[in-house]
Design a protein around this motif. Structure first.
Motif, short mmCIF file in Angstrom:
data_model
loop_
_atom_site.label_atom_id
_atom_site.label_comp_id
_atom_site.label_asym_id
_atom_site.label_seq_id
_atom_site.Cartn_x
_atom_site.Cartn_y
_atom_site.Cartn_z
N LEU A 27 0.85 -1.20 0.00
CA LEU A 27 0.00 0.00 0.00
C LEU A 27 0.88 1.25 0.00
O LEU A 27 0.63 2.20 -0.74
CB LEU A 27 -0.91 0.01 1.23
N ILE A 32 -1.00 4.54 -1.36
CA ILE A 32 -2.37 4.48 -0.83
C ILE A 32 -2.30 4.60 0.70
O ILE A 32 -1.74 3.73 1.37
CB ILE A 32 -3.07 3.15 -1.22
N PRO A 35 -7.05 3.09 2.33
CA PRO A 35 -7.72 2.17 1.40
C PRO A 35 -9.15 1.81 1.84
O PRO A 35 -9.42 1.72 3.03
CB PRO A 35 -6.83 0.93 1.43
N HIS A 63 -8.27 2.30 7.42
CA HIS A 63 -9.06 1.67 6.35
C HIS A 63 -10.52 1.54 6.78
O HIS A 63 -10.85 1.68 7.96
CB HIS A 63 -8.51 0.28 6.05
N HIS A 90 -11.40 7.94 0.63
CA HIS A 90 -10.38 6.93 0.36
C HIS A 90 -9.55 7.31 -0.87
O HIS A 90 -10.03 8.02 -1.76
CB HIS A 90 -11.04 5.56 0.18
N GLY A 92 -7.65 4.76 -2.51
CA GLY A 92 -7.33 3.53 -3.22
C GLY A 92 -8.20 2.40 -2.69
O GLY A 92 -8.93 2.56 -1.71
N VAL A 93 -8.12 1.25 -3.37
CA VAL A 93 -8.98 0.11 -3.01
C VAL A 93 -8.12 -1.13 -2.82
O VAL A 93 -7.18 -1.36 -3.59
CB VAL A 93 -10.03 -0.14 -4.14
N ILE A 94 -8.45 -1.90 -1.77
CA ILE A 94 -7.93 -3.28 -1.67
C ILE A 94 -9.10 -4.17 -2.10
O ILE A 94 -10.12 -4.24 -1.40
CB ILE A 94 -7.50 -3.64 -0.23
N ALA A 109 -13.05 1.77 -7.78
CA ALA A 109 -11.87 2.63 -7.95
C ALA A 109 -11.92 3.36 -9.30
O ALA A 109 -11.48 4.51 -9.42
CB ALA A 109 -10.60 1.79 -7.87
N VAL A 139 -5.61 0.25 -7.35
CA VAL A 139 -6.18 -0.96 -6.73
C VAL A 139 -5.07 -1.95 -6.42
O VAL A 139 -4.18 -2.17 -7.23
CB VAL A 139 -7.18 -1.65 -7.70
#
Ligand code: NAD
Length: 385
Positions: A27, A32, A35, A63, A90, A92-94, A109, A139
């Protein structure tokens, strides 16, 4: 000179048991800081998610979790996910889970920063250029099934609830910046999901290998992907803790999605309308159509399949390979008919007609080595019934 092609190779993949521990570092290197962790409600209750969130907590990563992801994700979930993404500010994305959570995470995202409706970015011609690429969030993809290979793909599949059609949304920047492919995360998959997702990886490799067009790189990847599935899916199914078999299946899944940039075919063209109308598992639906589509394509692919059989150490050429697929289906408990997959299924002529119409306009139909006419789609559907 007709040997022209475009080759897209996937992204950075950190592969191996235990590598999920590297998530905080990944990350950080992706820039990021906050997330959104996107997963599905079933997984959200399992230790695999709790353990991963624990890794984030211990590293002090700020997060939030979004888990309103249905199998075969829909637009309303996307809207809710975008709301969560914006609400939490946020960056970014996990995307954590099977193809459904990976796709929805990628779509959140992508779409959170766009102004046009999501359907404007369907994988048609150059529609992707309509998107504001600078507004696409990064992502990190963490697959927990070994099937779709969405983690190495530049697209997400979304069901349009109004038209009951599955649409592929594409943008080159939807490709995750990094993938953590940790086979330990797939150990908890129930047998039916192991079977269905594994057959999805096989379908990707097989259809890509059979698709016409010049792409020797995809062909080579697909060939080895098929061998890995045939040798390891029965092992992973028989013993879910066989980490080596799980690892090989995870590779095969990513290889299938890398290979299918060459094209897919009638297995997917038929499977997509069935999935959209009956919410069936994508890989299981693919497995159901596989032998019938092999038979239909035989005149165009026989020699290729003979080479494939030889590579996989299967004797008997095309028939030997087909018999191996049938045996694998039986071993994995794949239903033999659509009725076995969809309890209480009743299909009248109007419904058959609708499915055939949807199949022939599905974007994957064009990759089939034999033209998929409406009559052919109806005949394949009848075989599956
Ligand atoms: P899925 O993501 O729908 O998950 C199926 C079930 O497995 C869920 O109930 C989930 O909770 C459970 N599960 C997942 N991982 C688990 C684990 N480790 N332990 C226990 N349970 C687990 O299934 P899928 O086959 O991975 O994905 C199917 C979706 O992917 C469909 O929506 C399909 O359209 C899409 N798809 C996308 C691509 C692409 O290129 N983007 C390709 C093929 C399919």
């Amino acid at each position: 000179m007709t040997l022209t092609s475009k080759w897209n190779l996937p992204t950075t993949v950190l592969f191996g048991a235990g590598r999920i521990a590297e998530l905080p570092a990944i990350l950080q290197s992706a820039g990021i800081a906050r997330p959104l962790f996107v997963t599905d409600p079933g997984l959200a209750k399992l230790p695999v998610v709790a353990d991963t969130l624990d890794i984030l907590d211990k590293a002090g990563v700020d997060h939030a979790v979004f888990s309103d992801v249905r199998p075969n994700p829909v637009e309303s979930s996307l809207a809710a996910g975008i709301q969560a993404f914006k609400f939490g500010n946020h960056d970014g994305v996990i995307a954590f889970g099977g193809g459904s959570a990976l796709d929805l995470g990628k779509l959140i995202a992508f779409q959170a920063g766009q102004t046009r409706p999501i359907w404007d970015f369907e994988d048609v011609g150059d529609w992707w250029t309509r998107a504001d690429a600078s507004a696409i969030a990064p992502v990190i993809a963490v697959p927990t099934t070994a099937g779709t290979g969405s983690e190495v793909g530049r697209a997400g599949v979304l069901t349009n609830e109004a038209t009951h059609t599955k649409k592929v949304i594409f943008h080159p920047k939807m490709l995750p910046v990094t993938v953590i492919a940790d086979p330990e995360l797939t150990v908890g998959m129930p047998k039916a999901i192991t079977a269905g997702t594994g057959m999805d990886a096989l379908a990707h490799c097989l259809e890509a290998y059979c698709a016409p067009g010049y792409h020797p790189m995809a062909d080579g990847i697909a060939l080895e992907g098929i061998r890995l599935v045939l040798e390891n899916l029965p092992k992973a199914y028989a013993d879910g803790t066989d980490i080596e078999a799980r690892a090989h299946m995870m590779s095969a899944a990513a290889m299938g999605a890398t290979a299918f940039q060459k094209g897919l075919g009638a297995i997917h063209a038929l499977s997509h309308p069935i999935g959209a109308l009956y919410d069936t598992h994508h890989g299981m639906t693919n497995a159901l159509f596989m032998p019938h589509v092999l038979d239909f394509n035989r005149p165009a692919i026989e020699e290729r399949i003979e080479r494939l059989a030889a590579y996989c150490g299967i004797s008997g050429g095309f028939d030997g390979f087909r018999a191996r697929i049938m045996a694998l289906r039986t071993e994995l408990g794949v239903p033999e008919t659509l009725g076995g997959l969809i309890p209480g299924l009743r299909m009248d002529d109007a419904r058959r007609d609708l499915i055939a119409e949807m199949a022939i306009v599905d974007p994957t139909a064009g990759g089939n080595p034999v033209e998929l006419t409406k009559e052919a789609a109806l005949a394949l559907l009848d075989k599956s019934l």
